[in-house]
Design a protein around this motif. Structure first.
Motif, PDB file in Angstrom:
ATOM      1  N   PRO A  97      -7.875   6.312  -5.037  1.00 51.66           N
ATOM      2  CA  PRO A  97      -8.328   5.087  -4.368  1.00 51.66           C
ATOM      3  C   PRO A  97      -7.282   3.966  -4.393  1.00 51.66           C
ATOM      4  O   PRO A  97      -6.366   3.979  -5.207  1.00 51.66           O
ATOM      5  N   LEU A  98      -7.487   3.022  -3.502  1.00 45.72           N
ATOM      6  CA  LEU A  98      -6.645   1.823  -3.436  1.00 45.72           C
ATOM      7  C   LEU A  98      -7.504   0.637  -3.863  1.00 45.72           C
ATOM      8  O   LEU A  98      -8.574   0.415  -3.289  1.00 45.72           O
ATOM      9  N   SER A  99      -7.063  -0.084  -4.873  1.00 44.09           N
ATOM     10  CA  SER A  99      -7.793  -1.273  -5.322  1.00 44.09           C
ATOM     11  C   SER A  99      -7.248  -2.497  -4.608  1.00 44.09           C
ATOM     12  O   SER A  99      -6.044  -2.701  -4.580  1.00 44.09           O
ATOM     13  N   LEU A 100      -8.148  -3.263  -4.037  1.00 45.91           N
ATOM     14  CA  LEU A 100      -7.725  -4.457  -3.297  1.00 45.91           C
ATOM     15  C   LEU A 100      -8.455  -5.693  -3.805  1.00 45.91           C
ATOM     16  O   LEU A 100      -9.647  -5.632  -4.126  1.00 45.91           O
ATOM     17  N   LEU A 101      -7.731  -6.789  -3.876  1.00 48.77           N
ATOM     18  CA  LEU A 101      -8.328  -8.095  -4.140  1.00 48.77           C
ATOM     19  C   LEU A 101      -7.983  -8.931  -2.910  1.00 48.77           C
ATOM     20  O   LEU A 101      -6.808  -9.153  -2.627  1.00 48.77           O
ATOM     21  N   TYR A 102      -8.988  -9.344  -2.167  1.00 50.63           N
ATOM     22  CA  TYR A 102      -8.687  -9.984  -0.887  1.00 50.63           C
ATOM     23  C   TYR A 102      -9.709 -11.065  -0.530  1.00 50.63           C
ATOM     24  O   TYR A 102     -10.780 -11.152  -1.143  1.00 50.63           O
ATOM     25  N   TYR A 103      -9.340 -11.881   0.455  1.00 51.48           N
ATOM     26  CA  TYR A 103     -10.274 -12.872   1.000  1.00 51.48           C
ATOM     27  C   TYR A 103     -11.030 -12.228   2.149  1.00 51.48           C
ATOM     28  O   TYR A 103     -10.408 -11.658   3.048  1.00 51.48           O
TER      29      TYR A 103
ATOM     30  N   TYR B 186       0.850  -1.192   0.000  1.00 53.80           N
ATOM     31  CA  TYR B 186       0.000   0.000   0.000  1.00 53.80           C
ATOM     32  C   TYR B 186       0.891   1.249   0.000  1.00 53.80           C
ATOM     33  O   TYR B 186       1.637   1.484   0.950  1.00 53.80           O
ATOM     34  N   HIS B 187       0.815   2.011  -1.088  1.00 57.19           N
ATOM     35  CA  HIS B 187       1.575   3.265  -1.182  1.00 57.19           C
ATOM     36  C   HIS B 187       0.783   4.334  -0.428  1.00 57.19           C
ATOM     37  O   HIS B 187       0.072   5.125  -1.039  1.00 57.19           O
ATOM     38  N   MET B 188       0.923   4.325   0.861  1.00 59.44           N
ATOM     39  CA  MET B 188       0.096   5.194   1.692  1.00 59.44           C
ATOM     40  C   MET B 188       0.473   6.673   1.517  1.00 59.44           C
ATOM     41  O   MET B 188      -0.358   7.486   1.174  1.00 59.44           O
ATOM     42  N   ASN B 189       1.708   6.991   1.722  1.00 60.15           N
ATOM     43  CA  ASN B 189       2.255   8.367   1.683  1.00 60.15           C
ATOM     44  C   ASN B 189       1.578   9.254   2.746  1.00 60.15           C
ATOM     45  O   ASN B 189       0.485   8.931   3.206  1.00 60.15           O
TER      46      ASN B 189
ATOM     47  N   ASN C 179     -14.372 -15.694   0.743  1.00 53.32           N
ATOM     48  CA  ASN C 179     -14.741 -15.285  -0.610  1.00 53.32           C
ATOM     49  C   ASN C 179     -13.669 -14.337  -1.123  1.00 53.32           C
ATOM     50  O   ASN C 179     -13.078 -13.587  -0.347  1.00 53.32           O
ATOM     51  N   ILE C 180     -13.456 -14.359  -2.427  1.00 53.36           N
ATOM     52  CA  ILE C 180     -12.500 -13.409  -3.003  1.00 53.36           C
ATOM     53  C   ILE C 180     -13.267 -12.156  -3.398  1.00 53.36           C
ATOM     54  O   ILE C 180     -14.255 -12.229  -4.131  1.00 53.36           O
ATOM     55  N   VAL C 181     -12.847 -11.028  -2.874  1.00 50.50           N
ATOM     56  CA  VAL C 181     -13.559  -9.770  -3.092  1.00 50.50           C
ATOM     57  C   VAL C 181     -12.620  -8.773  -3.746  1.00 50.50           C
ATOM     58  O   VAL C 181     -11.449  -8.681  -3.382  1.00 50.50           O
ATOM     59  N   LYS C 182     -13.155  -8.041  -4.715  1.00 46.08           N
ATOM     60  CA  LYS C 182     -12.377  -6.954  -5.308  1.00 46.08           C
ATOM     61  C   LYS C 182     -13.069  -5.650  -4.973  1.00 46.08           C
ATOM     62  O   LYS C 182     -14.275  -5.511  -5.173  1.00 46.08           O
ATOM     63  N   THR C 183     -12.330  -4.714  -4.424  1.00 45.76           N
ATOM     64  CA  THR C 183     -12.957  -3.446  -4.052  1.00 45.76           C
ATOM     65  C   THR C 183     -11.997  -2.275  -4.247  1.00 45.76           C
ATOM     66  O   THR C 183     -10.784  -2.462  -4.202  1.00 45.76           O
ATOM     67  N   ASP C 184     -12.563  -1.115  -4.473  1.00 44.41           N
ATOM     68  CA  ASP C 184     -11.774   0.114  -4.541  1.00 44.41           C
ATOM     69  C   ASP C 184     -12.099   0.952  -3.309  1.00 44.41           C
ATOM     70  O   ASP C 184     -13.246   1.336  -3.123  1.00 44.41           O
ATOM     71  N   ILE C 185     -11.104   1.220  -2.494  1.00 44.11           N
ATOM     72  CA  ILE C 185     -11.330   2.054  -1.308  1.00 44.11           C
ATOM     73  C   ILE C 185     -10.941   3.482  -1.684  1.00 44.11           C
ATOM     74  O   ILE C 185      -9.778   3.732  -2.030  1.00 44.11           O
ATOM     75  N   PRO C 186     -11.903   4.416  -1.608  1.00 43.89           N
ATOM     76  CA  PRO C 186     -11.578   5.782  -2.054  1.00 43.89           C
ATOM     77  C   PRO C 186     -10.634   6.516  -1.097  1.00 43.89           C
ATOM     78  O   PRO C 186     -10.563   6.189   0.091  1.00 43.89           O
TER      79      PRO C 186
END
Lengths: 114, 220
Positions: free
Chosen positions: A86-92, A35-38, A97-104
């Motif tokens: 946003p940060l795009s995540l693909l996670y369990y 995660y490139h938080m900065n 379940n495998i979920v793909k989401t964009d966190i703004p």
């Protein structure tokens, strides 16, 4: 925005990367690898108030100084994020379940003074 | 902040560097979990194997039934095919990449569009010319012919794309599913491969395809 360099003390963006492997999260976050938080850090003198990075001009700085000198109770300005993405995540998830989401608004792209 | 108050970032700056790092990591963790509405990180007791994941992704290729066809006709499936680099070989100036589509029987798929993605790491500023040759081999793999040659000007590190629709169409038309790409660079022109790059930066080909339906015959 300004990126922090060694000799800069003014408000700037510092790069900070969280490696998911390093924090032991690689087992549940499939992508990305980190995660490139900065974050924002540095001084915000009064003449820089309201300047998002380098976007403003000499005129803004002068006007700010005049306002500050005329104000009875001057306020300090803070170095804060002015641009994020946003940060795009693909996670369990908890049910595996495998979920793909964009966190703004997760990645700080630019900083400026409030 | 009112006069004399600390900005949030100022408090961070007052900490020792190692402490700053710990605080930032804790903040990152908390931020991700709260945005995902998770009280704690999920506990994955039996992680899915990479093979199972790939299988699931392959199944997801069949995205939707194409309902745009005229009434009475069989709907045709729209697919997205992905092929990642299967092997590669290189010399100091050229690299050969072999892509293989492991899809349905030959001839059953019609390629609509295909794009080659390459992650190029340039060694320095300036323009770096790259010659991309698409090579096709017969099913035996012995005879190789050049399908096309393109010259790219790479200016900075990042992904570059190249339309390879014709080559992949011709490939599928001839019943072959193997595409060979040869990249030739000037000296110190950087490389998209092979060692040192993360999996996420491997070259790949993405193609949009449609399942070819057999002709229907009517007896009158």
């Amino acid at each position: 925005g300004i990126n922090c360099s060694g000799d800069s003390r003014m408000c700037c963006r510092k790069e900070f990367f969280v490696d998911f492997k390093e924090i032991g999260w690689e087992d549940w976050i499939i992508q990305p690898e980190g995660y490139h938080m900065n974050y924002c850090a540095g001084l915000c003198p009064l003449h820089m108030a309201g300047i998002p990075g380098l976007a403003a001009s000499f005129h803004t700085a002068v006007l700010n100084l005049i306002k500050a000198n005329n104000a009875d109770a001057a306020v300090d300005s803070c170095c804060v994020p002015t641009q994020r993405r946003p940060l795009s995540l693909l996670y369990y998830d908890r049910d595996s379940n495998i979920v793909k989401t964009d966190i703004p608004d997760m990645i700080v792209d630019a900083c400026g003074c409030t | 902040a009112s006069k004399g108050m600390w900005c949030p970032a100022c408090r961070l700056a007052a900490l020792a560097p190692t402490m700053q790092r710990d605080v930032l990591i804790a903040l990152a963790k908390q931020s991700i979990l709260s945005k995902l509405r998770l009280p704690d990180r999920p506990n994955i007791t039996q992680p899915t194997s990479r093979e199972a994941l790939l299988m699931a992704l392959r199944r997801m290729r069949v995205q939707r039934l194409d309902t745009a066809t005229s009434p009475g006709m069989m709907p045709r499936l729209s697919l997205t095919l992905l092929s990642v680099l299967c092997t590669g070989s290189s010399t100091s100036r050229s690299v050969r990449l072999h892509f293989r589509f492991t899809q349905e029987p030959a001839g059953s798929t019609e390629i609509l569009q295909a794009t080659l993605y390459l992650f190029w790491a340039v060694p320095g500023p300036g323009t770096h010319p790259v010659t991309v040759r698409l090579l096709q081999s017969d099913p035996t793999g012995l005879n190789v012919t050049m399908a096309s040659e393109t010259r790219l000007e790479v200016q900075r590190t990042g992904w570059v794309t190249l339309d390879v629709s014709r080559a992949v169409q011709s490939l599928f038309g001839r019943g072959s599913q193997r595409l060979t790409v040869e990249l030739e660079v000037m000296e110190d022109g950087g490389s998209p491969l092979l060692a040192g790059h993360r999996d996420s930066h491997w070259p790949f080909v993405a193609a949009q395809a449609r399942a070819r339906m057999p002709h229907r015959l009517q007896r009158r």
